[in-house]
Design a protein around this motif. Sequence first.
Motif, PDB file in Angstrom:
ATOM      1  N   ALA A 139       0.792  -1.493  -0.078  1.00  0.00           N
ATOM      2  CA  ALA A 139       0.158  -0.002  -0.183  1.00  0.00           C
ATOM      3  C   ALA A 139       0.786   1.217   0.022  1.00  0.00           C
ATOM      4  O   ALA A 139       0.527   2.300  -0.557  1.00  0.00           O
ATOM      5  CB  ALA A 139      -0.792   0.048   1.574  1.00  0.00           C
TER       6      ALA A 139
ATOM      7  N   LEU B 134      -6.053   1.720  -1.355  1.00  0.00           N
ATOM      8  CA  LEU B 134      -4.937   1.456  -0.824  1.00  0.00           C
ATOM      9  C   LEU B 134      -3.769   0.757  -1.633  1.00  0.00           C
ATOM     10  O   LEU B 134      -2.803   0.601  -1.779  1.00  0.00           O
ATOM     11  CB  LEU B 134      -4.941   0.545   0.655  1.00  0.00           C
ATOM     12  N   LEU B 135      -4.595  -0.502  -2.405  1.00  0.00           N
ATOM     13  CA  LEU B 135      -3.886  -1.299  -3.441  1.00  0.00           C
ATOM     14  C   LEU B 135      -4.306  -1.007  -4.630  1.00  0.00           C
ATOM     15  O   LEU B 135      -3.874  -1.840  -5.489  1.00  0.00           O
ATOM     16  CB  LEU B 135      -4.345  -2.701  -2.947  1.00  0.00           C
TER      17      LEU B 135
END
Length: 271
Positions: free
Chosen positions: A124, A159-160
């Motif tokens: 992340a 986040l990813l």
Amino acid sequence: MSTLKHDVCQISARLPAAIAALLSVGLVLAASGCAKHEAPVQPVAQPQAPITKPAPATPIDAKKVELGGATWDPQWDAIVEKALPGEMLSTAVPRDVRRFCPRFYGMSEVDKRAFWAYFFQALAGAEAGLDPDTRVRHTDPAVAVIDPVTHRAVRSEGLLQLTYEDQQRYGCDFNWDADKNLPPKDPAKTILQPKNNLECGVKILDHQMIDQHKGVVSRTSYWSTLQPGTISYRVFVKQMANPPLACGLATNTRRVARVASKTQSRETAIR
């Protein structure tokens, strides 16, 4: 007549005893039936929640604590650790995991969970700078395609840096119908919610390692940050410099630090 009377008397004499016997048997059966019916029901054992522990801070997280900016929420460690399937804690994990966690196969499940929590924190950090509201629209023709779920140009989010298409591919908990009328960076969007985003990431990595039999690092990984030879991969390696102590990376720390230093210098020169 006397004989018939004698027989009738004998039957009459036996009736009370027969009836009593029948009643006795009936009472016994009824009692046993009631006892069986009234036996306490054993509660069904509920699955135990896995034991979790916080992961260390990645370099970017430690830096942002000093300078300000989006940081890693320790609650996200627990989200990752609880989402891990059993195979990601077993010897089914590809051997290249040892480049980041040399003692992985000999660690306890608790420590393995903490390692994966750290791994996704590093991912992340490299993908979104730890900011759960990050959205990126790619201009590279190879990835600038139409998302079959939104019917719009693909954007990597959260986040990813995932897409709504991952809902179909991996069964992720994204809901475009609920999100399409919300502002682009509204944290209420299902794809931006850290829990949904991180749990989806676990599914993607599990598919890569277990179903596709690829390494933790692969040239065809979903994330460019896990593709060797890319600049973003070197950024990821830099974030992997401080895994849990149980990983036993102490002997490799200087090497990883040198790689990180060279990467930073090279990226500065490129800019």
